[in-house]
Design an enzyme around this catalytic site. Structure first.
Site, PDB file in Angstrom:
ATOM      1  N   LYS A 197      -1.868  -6.222  29.373  1.00  0.00           N
ATOM      2  CA  LYS A 197      -3.037  -7.074  29.616  1.00  0.00           C
ATOM      3  C   LYS A 197      -2.602  -8.526  29.734  1.00  0.00           C
ATOM      4  O   LYS A 197      -3.043  -9.255  30.617  1.00  0.00           O
ATOM      5  CB  LYS A 197      -4.067  -6.901  28.487  1.00  0.00           C
ATOM      6  CG  LYS A 197      -4.834  -5.599  28.598  1.00  0.00           C
ATOM      7  CD  LYS A 197      -5.621  -5.246  27.343  1.00  0.00           C
ATOM      8  CE  LYS A 197      -6.230  -3.846  27.501  1.00  0.00           C
ATOM      9  NZ  LYS A 197      -6.793  -3.310  26.259  1.00  0.00           N
ATOM     10  N   GLN A 233      -8.368  -5.119  20.410  1.00  0.00           N
ATOM     11  CA  GLN A 233      -7.797  -3.827  20.794  1.00  0.00           C
ATOM     12  C   GLN A 233      -8.175  -2.760  19.763  1.00  0.00           C
ATOM     13  O   GLN A 233      -7.973  -2.947  18.563  1.00  0.00           O
ATOM     14  CB  GLN A 233      -6.262  -3.964  20.889  1.00  0.00           C
ATOM     15  CG  GLN A 233      -5.555  -2.726  21.376  1.00  0.00           C
ATOM     16  CD  GLN A 233      -5.895  -2.374  22.831  1.00  0.00           C
ATOM     17  OE1 GLN A 233      -5.931  -3.231  23.694  1.00  0.00           O
ATOM     18  NE2 GLN A 233      -6.143  -1.096  23.088  1.00  0.00           N
ATOM     19  N   ASP A 275     -15.138  -6.527  26.879  1.00  0.00           N
ATOM     20  CA  ASP A 275     -15.067  -5.065  26.818  1.00  0.00           C
ATOM     21  C   ASP A 275     -16.456  -4.447  26.975  1.00  0.00           C
ATOM     22  O   ASP A 275     -16.576  -3.244  27.196  1.00  0.00           O
ATOM     23  CB  ASP A 275     -14.484  -4.625  25.459  1.00  0.00           C
ATOM     24  CG  ASP A 275     -13.091  -4.031  25.591  1.00  0.00           C
ATOM     25  OD1 ASP A 275     -12.709  -3.669  26.723  1.00  0.00           O
ATOM     26  OD2 ASP A 275     -12.392  -3.933  24.570  1.00  0.00           O
TER      27      ASP A 275
END
Ligand code: NAD
Length: 285
Positions: free
Chosen positions: A54, A98, A121
């Site tokens: 990422k 994460q 997200d």
């Protein structure tokens, strides 16, 4: 018959190019650099690789990448303090924590502490609710990637029969919401579903988000269907560790019209959509 493979790598590369062009314009015209903060707690090997990728792709798109790597014993209070700091930081337009988090941390509490406008997200309850009620929201990256692959293939999805296998909050449920928004007729199947192959054989669009290596074989597929394989499973075969999806490629390819490969299908779309969500969050800000 051998199914056409939907090239997620190429489609993701084109999306990243569009994101980079948008970032360049923001910089040139407004002096703004979109910034993505990624928080990793602990040293889970798969998560470490995801976070590194990422970071690399964020920088490649011309954005600022802020990585926060915290030890596994970080307390929930410490993590929430970092989230508060990132919420207040004007250089940070997107925040991603994460998952999975260590068990002593309440993941919902952490996700819901993120400013929904920076929740790239799309997991904050506000974004989940906005998506479910058809309002403008930040859409979770993997489901958004699946939708883009389907749109690329079909153009218009109206009226198609879709079956989604998996009801997780991060893949199955948001995929269902997106397909409803496209006016598909959607069935959601899960671990307690009975007669799964029969239900799957009704699908023009079959989306597998189960996490079970090669569980979906050709017997589950209607001739001519399009199959999106979200699964990422590590297996050992011939003494080598390999990545496979939830769909058994050989038998599925005999029946389906088109399908996504693993690797090289949904996976690359997920990171590209994360970059796109970060630029969107920055522009809305
Ligand atoms: P999860 O474990 O949270 O959910 C799995 C779902 O599958 C559950 O809803 C469960 O009811 C269902 N299920 C389990 N066994 C089943 C069975 N025998 N029959 C029918 N349904 C069954 O997993 P998740 O987070 O949704 O991820 C699913 C898969 O997608 C995993 O392989 C994961 O690694 C992968 N994934 C890939 C990406 C990507 O970028 N490509 C992103 C997220 C997740």
């Amino acid at each position: 018959m051998s199914a056409h493979l939907i090239d997620g790598k190429a489609i993701a590369a084109r999306l990243r190019e569009r994101v980079a062009a948008c970032v360049a314009r923001l910089k040139a015209e407004q002096g703004i650099v979109p910034g993505l903060a990624v928080v990793l707690v602990g040293n889970d090997p798969a998560s470490t690789v995801y976070v590194r990728n990422k970071g690399i792709q964020t920088i490649a798109a011309g954005m600022a990448s802020f990585e926060h790597k915290l030890p596994a014993e970080t307390t929930q209070a410490e993590l929430l303090a970092l989230i508060a700091q990132l919420n207040a930081d004007p250089a940070v337009h997107g925040i991603l924590v994460q998952l999975p988090l260590p068990l002593h941390i309440d993941a919902d509490a952490v996700i819901n502490a993120i400013n929904p406008a920076k929740d790239v997200d799309g997991f904050h309850v506000t974004n989940v609710g906005l998506l479910a009620t058809g309002q403008r929201s930040i859409v979770p990256c993997t489901p958004l990637g699946c939708l883009m692959l389907l749109r690329e293939h079909f153009g218009n999805l109206v009226g198609r029969n879709a079956v989604v296998i998996g009801r997780s909050n991060i893949v199955g449920k948001p995929v269902v919401q997106l397909l409803l928004r496209e006016s598909c007729t959607v069935t959601i199947a899960h671990s307690r579903t009975e007669r799964l192959p029969t239900i799957c054989r009704r699908a023009d669009i079959l989306i597998a988000a189960v996490g079970r290596a090669e569980m979906i074989t050709g017997d589950f597929i209607k001739p001519g269907a399009v199959v999106i394989d979200v699964g990422i499973n590590q297996i050992e075969r011939g003494g080598q560790v390999r990545l496979v999806g939830d769909v058994e490629r050989e038998s599925a390819a005999e029946i389906a019209d088109a399908m996504t490969p693993v690797p090289g299908g949904v996976g690359p779309m997920t990171i590209a959509c994360l970059l796109a969500n970060t630029v969107t969050a920055c522009c809305r800000h």
